[in-house]
Design a protein around this motif. Structure first.
Motif, short mmCIF file in Angstrom:
data_model
loop_
_atom_site.label_atom_id
_atom_site.label_comp_id
_atom_site.label_asym_id
_atom_site.label_seq_id
_atom_site.Cartn_x
_atom_site.Cartn_y
_atom_site.Cartn_z
N TYR A 156 51.85 48.20 49.89
CA TYR A 156 50.93 47.82 48.81
C TYR A 156 50.57 46.35 48.98
CZ TYR A 156 50.00 46.20 43.95
OH TYR A 156 49.48 45.59 42.83
N PHE A 157 49.25 46.08 49.05
CA PHE A 157 48.75 44.71 49.23
C PHE A 157 47.96 44.31 47.99
CE2 PHE A 157 46.25 41.21 50.80
CZ PHE A 157 46.97 40.68 51.87
N PRO A 158 48.56 43.56 47.05
CA PRO A 158 47.85 43.16 45.83
C PRO A 158 46.73 42.17 46.13
CG PRO A 158 50.24 42.91 45.61
CD PRO A 158 49.96 43.11 47.07
N THR A 159 45.78 42.09 45.23
CA THR A 159 44.73 41.08 45.18
C THR A 159 43.73 41.12 46.33
OG1 THR A 159 45.89 39.27 46.35
CG2 THR A 159 46.35 39.53 43.99
N ALA A 160 43.63 42.22 47.06
CA ALA A 160 42.69 42.29 48.19
C ALA A 160 41.25 42.28 47.70
CB ALA A 160 42.94 43.54 49.01
N LEU A 161 40.37 41.63 48.46
CA LEU A 161 38.94 41.65 48.20
C LEU A 161 38.32 42.86 48.91
CD1 LEU A 161 38.16 37.86 48.78
CD2 LEU A 161 38.41 39.05 46.59
N PRO A 162 37.12 43.30 48.48
CA PRO A 162 36.52 44.50 49.07
C PRO A 162 36.40 44.44 50.59
CG PRO A 162 35.32 43.90 47.10
CD PRO A 162 36.31 42.80 47.34
N SER B 199 41.83 41.47 41.83
CA SER B 199 40.82 40.51 42.30
C SER B 199 39.50 40.68 41.53
CB SER B 199 40.58 40.66 43.80
OG SER B 199 40.04 41.93 44.10
N ALA B 200 39.23 41.89 41.04
CA ALA B 200 37.99 42.14 40.29
C ALA B 200 37.96 41.30 39.01
CB ALA B 200 37.86 43.62 39.96
N SER B 201 39.08 41.26 38.31
CA SER B 201 39.16 40.49 37.06
C SER B 201 39.20 39.00 37.32
CB SER B 201 40.41 40.90 36.28
OG SER B 201 40.39 42.28 35.99
N TYR B 202 40.00 38.60 38.31
CA TYR B 202 40.16 37.17 38.58
C TYR B 202 38.83 36.53 38.97
CZ TYR B 202 41.56 32.87 40.90
OH TYR B 202 41.67 31.55 41.28
N GLY C 27 33.13 33.92 37.56
CA GLY C 27 31.69 34.13 37.64
C GLY C 27 31.19 34.64 38.97
N TYR C 28 32.05 35.38 39.69
CA TYR C 28 31.66 35.89 41.01
C TYR C 28 31.48 37.41 40.98
CZ TYR C 28 32.55 31.40 43.23
OH TYR C 28 32.50 30.07 43.60
N LYS C 29 30.41 37.83 41.62
CA LYS C 29 30.08 39.25 41.76
C LYS C 29 30.37 39.68 43.19
CE LYS C 29 25.82 42.04 41.90
NZ LYS C 29 24.35 42.00 41.66
N GLU D 53 31.26 43.26 31.78
CA GLU D 53 30.39 44.03 32.66
C GLU D 53 30.67 43.71 34.13
OE1 GLU D 53 25.60 44.58 33.60
OE2 GLU D 53 26.25 43.44 31.83
N LEU D 54 30.94 42.42 34.39
CA LEU D 54 31.19 41.97 35.76
C LEU D 54 32.51 42.54 36.30
CD1 LEU D 54 30.16 40.31 38.11
CD2 LEU D 54 31.18 38.27 37.06
N VAL D 55 33.52 42.61 35.46
CA VAL D 55 34.80 43.20 35.88
C VAL D 55 34.59 44.65 36.32
CG1 VAL D 55 37.08 43.99 35.10
CG2 VAL D 55 36.27 41.72 34.46
N GLU D 56 33.87 45.41 35.50
CA GLU D 56 33.65 46.82 35.84
C GLU D 56 32.83 46.96 37.12
OE1 GLU D 56 35.18 49.37 34.39
OE2 GLU D 56 36.19 47.74 33.29
#
Length: 599
Positions: A153-159, A177-180, A185-187, A202-205
């Motif tokens: 399990y690798f936490p906090t990975a970006l897409p 990473s989606a919430s952080y 303010g990053y999409k 909305e950005l988190v989702e």
């Protein structure tokens, strides 16, 4: 526990923890998001080893944390799976986890081998630092130690990190990473992050949806055999990801020798694992004759199905000369006609060669020609190649073997070029075997032959060459030949029959999808203890699970044809579902499928 079900260097496994997810194929196949019921019960230690801590400090913190970085998660009876695989008695009501926090001292993992072998879930700490450092290779080191049933399990990975991490062996990710990054303010996009004014919730989702899309695409690419291409797409714009992609040395046993699916080659042409696996075996290839014709590749595979190669084959046959046809190509370098059925690829054609491609082709062509020369004592080499091919040939090779070009007007398929090829082969054949390939002239020669004239070497037989080519393919696939010289080949789909106990018996067939042999039980007996798996009971047709396994050849690759051994006797043949190295470490799941058994 995890049950591996697909392999293409990257992993895809069936999750066996939760019954509620078990029948949903879109949920219980990794890579995936880790289940909340697991993550909420992982207890982190108070002390964390800073990545760049001095070694003494790192060792001190590690000792202090020893009992706090591992634990057991109890699952409710309602959520636990009763393990309907019938291959393990393990209690699935609990999961043993281990938080791996070593700072930059990843070599310490060697001290944890025994402990990690008995772990169900390994959590990678400090992933945000590891991802940009060579120490990310910790993941591949882990995979060499742990069971294929153990999850990482690798936490906090970006897409854009998910494909590479999966390629290296990670099974689980999360949405942290989606919430952080939404809070900053990053999409997310597939390959990068962009500043945006979208509202936080909305950005988190939205960011979560991008992570979900990358997980789905990764799973798809594993099943399609194209994960490497996805890794190239998502790492090329990030120098740190690209660096770790180039550092990572995949275990080629985790890809099939030939899958039947076309591989796409876009970058790193000569270093991709499929090519490495091919060239490791190419050095053992033996030519049938010492007349070698070098040919260009074609977009259609196998090459002999293409219009251009049909012209070449017809010209060669009309010369009545038996030759070794060898295709020069990127990325595979040198492909003898006998092995063309196992290479299936697409590569950009731009009319020029990179220095790496030129060096690679000449290296393997030199090995091939030197081996042929050593076998026969002398060889004749014809280059039926367009100008841009001929120009990349090593000048030392051209001089050493006096390579003859037979292409006119830079068009190998022109009537003039094909006629030159045919006439050149006739001249070489006449010189080597003392025979004019014109049938009428041969008859006159036989009628007027001086019985005291010196006898030249016998001309090779086309029929014997056909059998030789299949025997070389067998050697390429299994490491040794099991096909007797007097084997009979029947049918359009190439079934091979050998005389066993005075009776013609099928020993194998040729799979046109991947160009490899499929064994029968009798073929397995002829092959013997080669690509073997030993079992501890008299196994029947069907899947073999881990408890029935005793030992195996570590060099088995996923998808390999294998021989089943019980008490020193061949009792069946089948196909490997995972590599031999991972069979030895597996605790549960299907290791292979047994197809034919002793009657």
């Amino acid at each position: 526990m995890l049950e591996p079900i697909y392999y293409n260097i990257g992993r895809s496994c069936k999750e066996t923890y939760f019954k509620k997810d078990y029948d949903n194929k879109n949920i219980n196949i990794t890579p995936k998001l880790i289940d909340d019921n697991i993550i909420k019960n992982i207890k982190s230690p108070l002390l964390k080893i800073p990545f760049d801590a001095p070694e003494k400090v790192a060792n001190y913190i590690f000792e202090q944390n020893k009992d706090k970085i591992k634990g057991t998660i109890k699952l409710s009876d309602n959520d636990s799976n009763n393990n309907d695989n019938n291959d393990s008695d393990k209690d699935n009501n609990s999961i043993n986890y281990y938080i791996l926090n070593l700072g930059k001292y990843i070599e310490k993992i060697n001290e944890l081998t025994e402990e990690l072998k008995n772990t169900d879930l390994i959590i990678i700490a400090d992933g945000r630092r590891l991802i940009n450092r060579k120490e990310l290779l910790l993941i591949s080191e882990l995979r060499n130690i742990i069971s294929p049933n153990t999850a990482i399990y690798f936490p906090t990975a970006l897409p854009n990190e998910i494909p590479l991490l999966t390629y290296m062996g990670v099974d689980y990710f999360d949405n942290s990473s989606a919430s952080y990054y939404a809070s900053k303010g990053y999409k997310f996009t597939k390959n990068r992050m962009m500043e945006t004014t979208i509202q936080f919730n909305e950005l988190v989702e939205y960011n979560k949806s991008i992570i979900g899309e990358l997980l789905e695409e990764t799973k798809y690419c594993i099943k399609e055999g194209s994960l490497r291409n996805l890794v190239e797409e998502t790492s090329i714009s990030n120098p740190y990801l690209r660096g770790n992609y180039k550092r990572f040395n995949p275990d080629v046993r985790n890809i099939p020798l030939s899958s039947g699916k076309k591989i796409i080659v876009s970058i790193d042409e000569t270093t991709i694992p499929e090519v490495k696996k091919y060239t490791e075996r190419l050095g053992n290839y033996e030519a049938f004759t010492n007349i070698v014709v070098l040919l260009p590749c074609s977009s259609k595979k196998p090459y002999s199905f293409s219009k251009s190669h049909q012209y070449f084959v017809n010209a060669i046959r009309s010369s009545n000369t038996v030759v070794e046809e060898v295709v020069l190509t990127s990325p595979y370098g040198v492909v003898p006609r006998a092995l063309e059925g196992i290479v299936n690829y697409d590569i950009p054609v731009v009319g020029s060669w990179s220095s790496e491609e030129i060096e690679f082709i000449n290296k393997h062509l030199k090995t091939y020609l030197d081996n042929t020369d050593n076998k026969f004592g002398t060889i004749s080499v014809i280059a039926h190649l367009p100008k841009h091919y001929y120009e990349i040939l090593d000048k030392n090779l051209i001089e050493k073997y006096d390579i003859i070009s037979t292409v006119e007007d830079d068009r190998p398929t022109s009537n003039n070029s094909l006629a030159t090829l045919k006439d050149t082969l006739k001249e070489i054949s006449a010189d080597k075997y003392g025979i004019d390939n014109n049938k009428e002239n041969n008859k006159n020669e036989r009628d007027n032959k001086d019985n005291n004239a010196p006898v030249k070497a016998n001309r090779p037989s086309i029929r014997k060459q056909v059998m030789h080519n299949y025997q070389q393919l067998a050697k390429f696939q299994f490491g040794s030949n099991f096909i007797p010289d007097d084997t009979v080949i029947k049918g359009r789909h190439k079934k091979f029959f050998a005389k066993i106990n005075n009776k013609l018996t099928q020993i194998c067939s040729l799979n046109y999808e991947n160009g490899l042999f499929v064994l029968t039980y009798d073929g397995g007996k002829l092959l013997g203890k080669n690509k073997w798996v030993e079992v501890n009971f008299k196994a029947k047709k069907g899947s073999l699970f881990a408890p029935g396994f005793k030992d195996c050849d570590e060099n088995i690759s996923v998808g390999d044809e294998i021989v089943i051994i019980y008490e020193g006797e061949v009792i069946g043949v089948g196909r490997a579902s995972m590599s031999g190295a991972e069979m030895k470490k597996a605790k549960n799941g299907a290791l292979l499928n047994i197809r034919h058994c002793k009657k």
